[in-house]
Write a protein that holds these residues in place. Sequence first.
Motif, mmCIF file in Angstrom:
data_model
loop_
_atom_site.group_PDB
_atom_site.id
_atom_site.type_symbol
_atom_site.label_atom_id
_atom_site.label_comp_id
_atom_site.label_asym_id
_atom_site.label_seq_id
_atom_site.Cartn_x
_atom_site.Cartn_y
_atom_site.Cartn_z
ATOM 1 N N ARG A 10 0.832 -1.209 0.000
ATOM 2 C CA ARG A 10 0.000 0.000 0.000
ATOM 3 C C ARG A 10 0.869 1.263 0.000
ATOM 4 O O ARG A 10 0.500 2.275 -0.592
ATOM 5 N N VAL A 11 2.000 1.177 0.684
ATOM 6 C CA VAL A 11 2.954 2.294 0.614
ATOM 7 C C VAL A 11 3.438 2.460 -0.818
ATOM 8 O O VAL A 11 3.527 3.579 -1.339
ATOM 9 N N LEU A 12 3.753 1.337 -1.481
ATOM 10 C CA LEU A 12 4.164 1.378 -2.890
ATOM 11 C C LEU A 12 3.064 1.982 -3.749
ATOM 12 O O LEU A 12 3.330 2.800 -4.635
ATOM 13 N N ARG A 13 1.815 1.577 -3.499
ATOM 14 C CA ARG A 13 0.686 2.139 -4.254
ATOM 15 C C ARG A 13 0.604 3.645 -4.054
ATOM 16 O O ARG A 13 0.371 4.401 -5.019
ATOM 17 N N ALA A 14 0.797 4.100 -2.815
ATOM 18 C CA ALA A 14 0.733 5.535 -2.531
ATOM 19 C C ALA A 14 1.820 6.296 -3.277
ATOM 20 O O ALA A 14 1.581 7.379 -3.821
ATOM 21 N N ILE A 15 3.019 5.721 -3.333
ATOM 22 C CA ILE A 15 4.130 6.390 -4.027
ATOM 23 C C ILE A 15 3.849 6.477 -5.525
ATOM 24 O O ILE A 15 4.051 7.531 -6.158
ATOM 25 N N ILE A 16 3.365 5.356 -6.121
ATOM 26 C CA ILE A 16 3.049 5.367 -7.557
ATOM 27 C C ILE A 16 1.902 6.335 -7.834
ATOM 28 O O ILE A 16 1.904 7.068 -8.831
ATOM 29 N N TRP A 17 0.911 6.353 -6.942
ATOM 30 C CA TRP A 17 -0.224 7.278 -7.079
ATOM 31 C C TRP A 17 0.276 8.714 -7.042
ATOM 32 O O TRP A 17 -0.159 9.550 -7.854
ATOM 33 N N TRP A 18 1.179 9.008 -6.111
ATOM 34 C CA TRP A 18 1.728 10.363 -5.997
ATOM 35 C C TRP A 18 2.505 10.756 -7.258
ATOM 36 O O TRP A 18 2.410 11.893 -7.728
ATOM 37 N N LYS A 19 3.211 9.795 -7.843
ATOM 38 C CA LYS A 19 4.008 10.076 -9.036
ATOM 39 C C LYS A 19 3.152 10.211 -10.295
ATOM 40 O O LYS A 19 3.411 11.067 -11.151
ATOM 41 N N THR A 20 2.137 9.357 -10.429
ATOM 42 C CA THR A 20 1.344 9.320 -11.665
ATOM 43 C C THR A 20 0.033 10.095 -11.577
ATOM 44 O O THR A 20 -0.530 10.488 -12.605
ATOM 45 N N GLY A 21 -0.483 10.271 -10.355
ATOM 46 C CA GLY A 21 -1.779 10.914 -10.193
ATOM 47 C C GLY A 21 -2.941 10.019 -10.581
ATOM 48 O O GLY A 21 -4.081 10.474 -10.683
ATOM 49 N N ASP A 22 -2.676 8.721 -10.792
ATOM 50 C CA ASP A 22 -3.703 7.779 -11.243
ATOM 51 C C ASP A 22 -3.858 6.659 -10.213
ATOM 52 O O ASP A 22 -3.039 5.733 -10.158
ATOM 53 N N PRO A 23 -4.918 6.693 -9.388
ATOM 54 C CA PRO A 23 -5.076 5.665 -8.346
ATOM 55 C C PRO A 23 -5.303 4.267 -8.909
ATOM 56 O O PRO A 23 -4.846 3.278 -8.340
ATOM 57 N N ASP A 24 -6.016 4.166 -10.045
ATOM 58 C CA ASP A 24 -6.263 2.848 -10.629
ATOM 59 C C ASP A 24 -4.971 2.228 -11.154
ATOM 60 O O ASP A 24 -4.699 1.045 -10.937
#
Length: 372
Positions: A167-181
Amino acid sequence: MRSQIKLGKLFGIEIGLHYSWFLIALLIVLSLSSQFHGSNPEWGDGVILVVAVATGMLFFVSLLLHELAHSLVATSNNLPVKEITLFALGGVSQIEKNPTSAKLEFWMAFVGPLTSAVIGGICLLTAHAVGGASSNPGMAMLLWLGYINLSLAAFNLIPGYPLDGGRVLRAIIWWKTGDPDRSTQAAARAGQVVAFCFIALGIFRFFGGAGIGGLWIAFIGWFLLQASRESYAQVGLAHALKGVRVADVMTRDGPAVEGWLNLQNFVEQELLRTGRRCFIVVEKGEMTGLVTPHEIKQIDRAKWPFTTLHDVMRPIGDVRAVAPDASLKSALESMSRDDLNQLPVVSNGHLEGVLSRAQIISYLQTHAELHR
């Protein structure tokens, strides 16, 4: 993962146990008894058992604090938490809404391992401050709890979704891409890789002589694999339901039956003949309740001729309804949250139809066939 045994509430959050918890609790107590007996046989069987049980219970308290940390961050950010369930692989917080930002996702995930690390640090520092030999029961308990909580923190930070690290990884990718899906899909794929590594390691250790310990690692890997696959599938589910309203899928001719009808006649004339599973109970022209096979099964068959639908129906005030303009996704979430198979569709106090899980599944199957 729902609780079968309710323990009470903390900070307004229901705390409970899944039946599988008893299995892991027994295994931990047996493992601790064996460990303490091997290192400190002079304690005697009675002391060893008491220390093992006490240490096991304190470990589960630390697991509860880990999950409670997740839940308190969620509730402080207006994300309702239905319950915390302790089960065979630890604990799970049933948070009813997804985080609204990458920052919130990060802290919701990270606070759990942080709590475990703090608990582990406190136990080891207390043991160091008190001093004494590890042959002392209290010291042995503190040392085990310290190291196991630090290990728990490290394990949960492995970047395999849905572990906290994933979930931390998901948050980092979300922060970088702006795409939660997109971030969920990427984290879920990482979770599958981690799961396969766990399964391979477990099988290797089992055939290497580790016995049940190897199988346990493989089982954890299997659990992670299933959870990460489901998380990946949920993204596709959200896309399939996007823009679809309840009115687009519901049955508009919601069957109505009179409340005075006895169960015997209802089953023979309506339930078995039509194959429908949800009926609206009407009395004096007004909708008063809902009846399904679930309510019928609660009544002994011999009493069916003498029991009316009014006697067994769920009163309309206790039934969660949905508006025809509501999104199908929100209706499905409501069904899952409250463990319902159907929802009456009501507009301005008037029954418009009925929405069932079967109709949603049928829609999803059709959508999948057309988008292969």
